[in-house]
Scaffold this motif. Structure first.
Motif, PDB file in Angstrom:
ATOM      1  N   TYR A  33      10.119  49.288  47.759  1.00  0.00           N
ATOM      2  CA  TYR A  33       8.686  49.544  47.778  1.00  0.00           C
ATOM      3  C   TYR A  33       8.377  50.732  46.862  1.00  0.00           C
ATOM      4  O   TYR A  33       9.194  51.632  46.707  1.00  0.00           O
ATOM      5  N   PHE A  35       5.098  53.571  46.071  1.00  0.00           N
ATOM      6  CA  PHE A  35       3.896  54.121  46.693  1.00  0.00           C
ATOM      7  C   PHE A  35       3.259  55.178  45.801  1.00  0.00           C
ATOM      8  O   PHE A  35       3.934  55.826  45.006  1.00  0.00           O
ATOM      9  N   TYR A  37       1.066  58.528  46.872  1.00  0.00           N
ATOM     10  CA  TYR A  37       0.525  59.365  47.932  1.00  0.00           C
ATOM     11  C   TYR A  37      -0.353  60.428  47.280  1.00  0.00           C
ATOM     12  O   TYR A  37      -0.074  60.906  46.176  1.00  0.00           O
ATOM     13  N   LEU A  47      -1.478  58.137  52.135  1.00  0.00           N
ATOM     14  CA  LEU A  47      -1.067  56.972  51.358  1.00  0.00           C
ATOM     15  C   LEU A  47      -2.271  56.402  50.623  1.00  0.00           C
ATOM     16  O   LEU A  47      -3.302  56.112  51.223  1.00  0.00           O
ATOM     17  N   ARG A  50       0.342  50.837  48.084  1.00  0.00           N
ATOM     18  CA  ARG A  50       1.739  50.434  48.216  1.00  0.00           C
ATOM     19  C   ARG A  50       1.965  49.134  47.456  1.00  0.00           C
ATOM     20  O   ARG A  50       1.106  48.257  47.436  1.00  0.00           O
ATOM     21  N   GLU A  52       5.020  46.083  46.908  1.00  0.00           N
ATOM     22  CA  GLU A  52       6.340  45.520  47.196  1.00  0.00           C
ATOM     23  C   GLU A  52       6.927  45.005  45.894  1.00  0.00           C
ATOM     24  O   GLU A  52       6.245  44.296  45.145  1.00  0.00           O
ATOM     25  N   MET A  95      11.050  53.604  47.852  1.00  0.00           N
ATOM     26  CA  MET A  95      11.825  53.432  49.052  1.00  0.00           C
ATOM     27  C   MET A  95      12.555  52.104  49.004  1.00  0.00           C
ATOM     28  O   MET A  95      11.920  51.076  48.741  1.00  0.00           O
ATOM     29  N   TYR A 101      15.441  53.393  56.188  1.00  0.00           N
ATOM     30  CA  TYR A 101      14.766  54.014  57.322  1.00  0.00           C
ATOM     31  C   TYR A 101      13.659  54.966  56.897  1.00  0.00           C
ATOM     32  O   TYR A 101      13.522  56.040  57.450  1.00  0.00           O
ATOM     33  N   GLY A 102      12.899  54.540  55.922  1.00  0.00           N
ATOM     34  CA  GLY A 102      11.759  55.350  55.529  1.00  0.00           C
ATOM     35  C   GLY A 102      12.086  56.535  54.666  1.00  0.00           C
ATOM     36  O   GLY A 102      11.305  57.466  54.571  1.00  0.00           O
ATOM     37  N   LEU A 104      11.860  58.248  51.617  1.00  0.00           N
ATOM     38  CA  LEU A 104      11.093  58.191  50.384  1.00  0.00           C
ATOM     39  C   LEU A 104      11.698  59.140  49.365  1.00  0.00           C
ATOM     40  O   LEU A 104      12.019  60.284  49.689  1.00  0.00           O
TER      41      LEU A 104
ATOM     42  N   ASN B 101      10.404  48.293  58.239  1.00  0.00           N
ATOM     43  CA  ASN B 101       9.691  49.498  57.845  1.00  0.00           C
ATOM     44  C   ASN B 101       9.050  49.264  56.489  1.00  0.00           C
ATOM     45  O   ASN B 101       9.735  49.072  55.497  1.00  0.00           O
ATOM     46  N   THR B 102       7.747  49.238  56.449  1.00  0.00           N
ATOM     47  CA  THR B 102       7.054  48.965  55.190  1.00  0.00           C
ATOM     48  C   THR B 102       6.849  50.229  54.381  1.00  0.00           C
ATOM     49  O   THR B 102       6.214  50.184  53.344  1.00  0.00           O
ATOM     50  N   GLY B 103       7.361  51.314  54.882  1.00  0.00           N
ATOM     51  CA  GLY B 103       7.323  52.539  54.100  1.00  0.00           C
ATOM     52  C   GLY B 103       6.083  53.363  54.276  1.00  0.00           C
ATOM     53  O   GLY B 103       5.970  54.427  53.677  1.00  0.00           O
ATOM     54  N   GLU B 104       5.133  52.893  55.054  1.00  0.00           N
ATOM     55  CA  GLU B 104       3.937  53.699  55.219  1.00  0.00           C
ATOM     56  C   GLU B 104       4.226  54.785  56.235  1.00  0.00           C
ATOM     57  O   GLU B 104       4.279  54.531  57.446  1.00  0.00           O
ATOM     58  N   LEU B 105       4.420  55.964  55.729  1.00  0.00           N
ATOM     59  CA  LEU B 105       4.645  57.110  56.592  1.00  0.00           C
ATOM     60  C   LEU B 105       3.316  57.802  56.851  1.00  0.00           C
ATOM     61  O   LEU B 105       2.486  57.946  55.954  1.00  0.00           O
TER      62      LEU B 105
END
Lengths: 116, 116
Positions: A33, A35, A37, A47, A50, A52, A95, A101-102, A104, B101-105
């Motif tokens: 992914y 992003f 931010y 955010l 995003r 994919e 990511m 596990y997130g 970034l 987990n789509t990465g949106e933190l």
């Protein structure tokens, strides 16, 4: 290791105009992914958009859109009809899918100034 | 109602002291993180917890000890503070294990730590 590079430390734009922020990344993974931010002076990380990697269609969120070039490993953010509230630091982030596990990986950030 | 809240927002302390930063999320997420933003605004992950289990520990000095008493809380304790620990520490949360987990933190507002 993955790296994310934002080559523009600062950018500026006139209100109502369009600006593009650049981001390139390096990865050997095929699924991930990307992003953007936003960090305004309040410090909160928000955010913006995003993407994919398996989707060829570029993501769009109202005035924000991306130009995702997977082969070139490029992921730029276009802000149309810029508003004063868009002024902030913008971070590009990567990511991996499946095992991260997130986690970034962020670029260095681009400070965007919007002139009235 | 703040989704991810951190306390304190600002912390000024002397070298050698021990301090803690607390984080709570009311989003029902199962994964929480600590990120560090240094003086150059570079963001890097420190820790990740999923369902109270440590998932990521990014070669952080063992003076930093995260603790997750439950899924909604992730605290950061720092022993023997050093000048280089001065930074903004962000707590974040997200939903989903690897693959989901789509990465949106969702980030907290950050805690600015200044070590004198």
């Amino acid at each position: 290791a993955q790296t994310v590079t934002q080559s523009q430390p600062e950018m500026s734009v006139q209100e109502a105009e369009t600006v593009t922020l650049s981001c390139t990344y390096d990865t050997s993974e095929s699924d991930y992914y990307l992003f953007w931010y936003k960090q305004p002076p309040s410090r909160q990380m928000i955010l913006v958009i995003r993407q994919e990697a398996y989707k060829q269609q570029n993501a769009t969120e109202n005035r924000f859109s991306v130009n995702f070039q997977k082969a070139a490993k490029s992921f730029s953010l276009k802000i149309s009809d810029s508003q004063l509230g868009d002024a902030a630091m913008y971070f590009c982030a990567w990511m991996g899918v499946g095992t991260s596990y997130g986690k970034l990986t962020f670029g260095q950030g681009t400070i965007l100034t919007v002139h009235p | 109602d703040t989704a991810v809240s951190q306390t304190p927002k600002y912390l000024v302390t002397q070298m050698g002291n021990d301090k803690s930063i607390k984080c709570e999320q009311n989003l029902g997420h199962d994964t929480m993180y600590w990120y560090k933003q240094d003086s150059k605004k570079f963001l890097k992950i420190m820790f990740s917890y999923n369902n109270k289990e440590l998932i990521i520990n990014e070669t952080v000095p063992n003076r930093f000890s995260p603790k997750s008493p439950d899924k909604a809380h992730l605290n950061l304790h720092i022993n023997s503070l050093e000048l280089g620990d001065s930074a903004v520490y962000f707590c974040a949360s997200s939903q989903g294990l690897a693959g989901l987990n789509t990465g949106e933190l969702f980030f907290g507002e950050g805690s600015r730590l200044t070590v004198l």
